[in-house]
Design an enzyme around this catalytic site. Structure first.
Site, PDB file in Angstrom:
ATOM      1  CG  ASP A 126      18.072  21.140  -3.160  1.00  7.18           C
ATOM      2  OD1 ASP A 126      17.903  20.731  -4.325  1.00  7.18           O
ATOM      3  OD2 ASP A 126      18.764  20.531  -2.318  1.00  7.18           O
ATOM      4  CG  HIS A 133      17.737  11.371  -2.243  1.00  8.36           C
ATOM      5  ND1 HIS A 133      18.965  11.096  -1.693  1.00  8.36           N
ATOM      6  CD2 HIS A 133      17.324  12.538  -1.661  1.00  8.36           C
ATOM      7  CE1 HIS A 133      19.296  12.052  -0.837  1.00  8.36           C
ATOM      8  NE2 HIS A 133      18.312  12.925  -0.785  1.00  8.36           N
ATOM      9  CD  GLU A 198      22.002  16.297  -1.120  1.00  7.30           C
ATOM     10  OE1 GLU A 198      21.413  17.299  -1.580  1.00  7.30           O
ATOM     11  OE2 GLU A 198      21.607  15.664  -0.124  1.00  7.30           O
ATOM     12  CD  GLU A 200      20.299  18.507  -5.444  1.00 10.62           C
ATOM     13  OE1 GLU A 200      19.508  19.391  -5.843  1.00 10.62           O
ATOM     14  OE2 GLU A 200      20.509  18.265  -4.230  1.00 10.62           O
ATOM     15  CG  ASP A 232      22.340  20.674  -1.932  1.00  4.63           C
ATOM     16  OD1 ASP A 232      22.864  21.657  -1.391  1.00  4.63           O
ATOM     17  OD2 ASP A 232      21.370  20.062  -1.444  1.00  4.63           O
ATOM     18  NE  ARG A 236      24.562  13.853   3.116  1.00  4.50           N
ATOM     19  CZ  ARG A 236      23.612  14.302   2.309  1.00  4.50           C
ATOM     20  NH1 ARG A 236      22.621  15.063   2.772  1.00  4.50           N
ATOM     21  NH2 ARG A 236      23.633  14.009   1.017  1.00  4.50           N
ATOM     22  CD  GLN A 239      21.035  16.919   5.691  1.00  2.00           C
ATOM     23  OE1 GLN A 239      22.106  16.607   5.166  1.00  2.00           O
ATOM     24  NE2 GLN A 239      19.876  16.729   5.093  1.00  2.00           N
ATOM     25  CE  LYS A 252      21.061  19.246   2.324  1.00  2.39           C
ATOM     26  NZ  LYS A 252      21.199  18.273   1.245  1.00  2.39           N
ATOM     27  CB  THR A 256      24.870  25.397  -4.202  1.00  2.00           C
ATOM     28  OG1 THR A 256      24.277  25.331  -2.909  1.00  2.00           O
ATOM     29  CG2 THR A 256      24.092  24.517  -5.173  1.00  2.00           C
ATOM     30  CD  GLU A 373      20.439   8.100  -1.836  1.00  2.00           C
ATOM     31  OE1 GLU A 373      19.857   7.182  -2.442  1.00  2.00           O
ATOM     32  OE2 GLU A 373      20.499   9.261  -2.280  1.00  2.00           O
TER      33      GLU A 373
HETATM   34 MN    MN Z   1      19.923  18.672  -2.216  1.00  2.00          MN
END
Ligand code: MN
Length: 433
Positions: A126, A133, A198, A200, A232, A236, A239, A252, A256, A373
């Protein structure tokens, strides 16, 4: 043969004998022809999307309509550099008046088949290729210096986990892990409270290399089979506590999600854009990441959106809320630069490897590709919830929430292409895929 060249397969006037492919807002006109894998009476098959149908390429190979290694056994790994020739064969077969009209028994309605991952994913990496971002997330931790000094010189990435890459439609469990709030003296183990998506792109490597071999940017640009949508999923709170100093790990790798369709580089040829559209690659990158053609056409104009619905909204028949809109042209690093960098140390790549772009955010808050975000206001300020229905707001994901990513390419003079969707619903507790 260049996968970027425009030819008869891109002409907007061309039609298919599969009538649903000719409807104007169709995702899969004959100019698209994305690959997938699906199950037909217990057998794994390769298919190609056309209108509302999957055309069974494994059946076609067994009937000698097409002769490409791997197709007859349901694998996309051996197409390699032959993808353009294969596109031409499929196009000729499915075009209005084409030779495969007498094999319409190989068409299966898309809503009647079970889709599989396009490849048995070998390795998954990834990237972090959206500067918007990286800047917005960086500003949460370093308001005065959001972008780390390496960002514009090196495509940043981490090695992910292929074992939990799942196809769209698979449910996603809420992971548990070590959590430690800012006010907590010690960590505790429990269900993630700050679950996020996420937005992507998934980049499917179509050709293998040897250990010790590096791909140039020009070679990398041709080495992908194609592109799909990817979520993804990210915990948080896990993380935040675990990521230093080696990067994401359990935050993570619990799931996925990817869309089942591989939109080929050939199909995307009309939608290429310069890498330096906004003069972004300044300072100049090192020579091994610099290629004049890639600078002139290394990104794609792919409109992306994230739709969010709660269990209550679906029960009430409420439309999903469009929580973000973004575009793949916002990436700082091109997909070719990502693969060139990945192989620059001689790391072996294999057909079926999955590279992800990283969260694709634009400059506006509405184009933020994740809730981290999207609901962030500023340092020391409470997060601003998103109103997803008259009754509900979200800061992070709740159990029962369904996240659906969609993609579209549009350009005057060309047929519009769709990417299908990448969807997953959050569950409390454990679920087996
Ligand atoms: Mn990602």
């Amino acid at each position: 043969m260049s996968k970027f060249k425009l030819d008869h397969t891109h002409e907007a006037a061309r039609l298919s004998w599969v009538e649903s492919a000719n409807v104007s807002d169709c995702q899969f006109p004959i100019q698209n022809l994305p690959f997938c894998r699906f199950v037909r009476t217990g057998q794994v098959c390769v298919g190609v999307g056309i209108g509302d149908f999957v055309f069974d390429l494994t059946g076609a190979a067994q009937r000698k309509l097409v002769d490409v290694p791997g197709l007859s056994v349901g694998q996309l790994t051996q197409i390699g550099a032959g993808s353009t020739e294969l596109r031409h064969v499929i196009f000729a077969g499915l075009e209005d008046g084409g030779g495969w009209a007498s094999h319409s028994d190989l068409l299966y309605p898309q809503d009647s088949v079970e889709f599989l991952l396009p490849f048995e994913v070998g390795d998954y990496t990834d990237f972090y290729a959206s500067i918007h971002h990286a800047t917005r997330v960086g500003s949460m931790f370093r308001p005065d210096n959001p972008l780390l000094p390496n960002y514009k010189h090196i495509p940043i990435a981490y090695h992910g986990r292929s074992s939990t890459v799942v196809v769209s439609g698979s449910d996603v469990h809420r992971p548990s892990g070590q959590l430690k709030g800012d006010q907590d003296a010690l960590p505790a183990f429990g269900p993630c409270k700050l679950l996020d998506y996420e937005l992507e792109l998934g980049l499917w490597v179509g050709q293998s290399t040897q250990s010790g071999q590096s791909l140039s940017v020009a070679e990398s640009a041709q080495a992908y089979l194609g592109v799909g949508l990817l979520n993804d999923w990210s915990a948080r709170d896990i993380q935040k506590w675990e990521y230093q100093p080696l990067g994401p790990f359990l935050a993570k790798n619990f799931a996925t999600s990817v869309s089942p369709w591989v939109i080929t580089l050939e199909a995307l040829a009309p939608f290429r854009l310069p890498a330096n559209l906004r003069g972004t690659q300044d300072p100049p990158v090192l020579d091994y990441l610099l290629d004049a053609v890639d600078q002139s056409n290394g990104l794609w104009d792919i409109q992306l959106e994230v739709l969010l619905s709660s269990a209550a909204m679906r029960a009430a028949g409420t439309e999903p809320y469009q929580v973000s809109t973004s575009n793949a042209k916002e990436l700082y690093w091109t997909p070719a630069q990502m693969l060139a960098h990945h192989s620059s140390n001689g790391c072996r790549m294999r057909a079926g490897d999955l590279l992800a772009s990283g969260t694709i955010s634009g400059p506006a808050i509405e184009s933020a590709g994740c809730l981290l975000e999207r609901t962030w206001v500023g340092p020391e300020q409470p997060r601003r919830p998103v109103q997803i229905s008259n009754q509900e707001t979200r800061i992070f994901l709740q159990d029962g929430d369904c996240v659906c990513i969609k993609g579209r390419c549009q350009r005057d003079g060309f047929r519009s292409l769709g990417f299908g969707q990448c969807q997953g619903t959050i569950f409390a507790g454990k679920v087996r895929h």
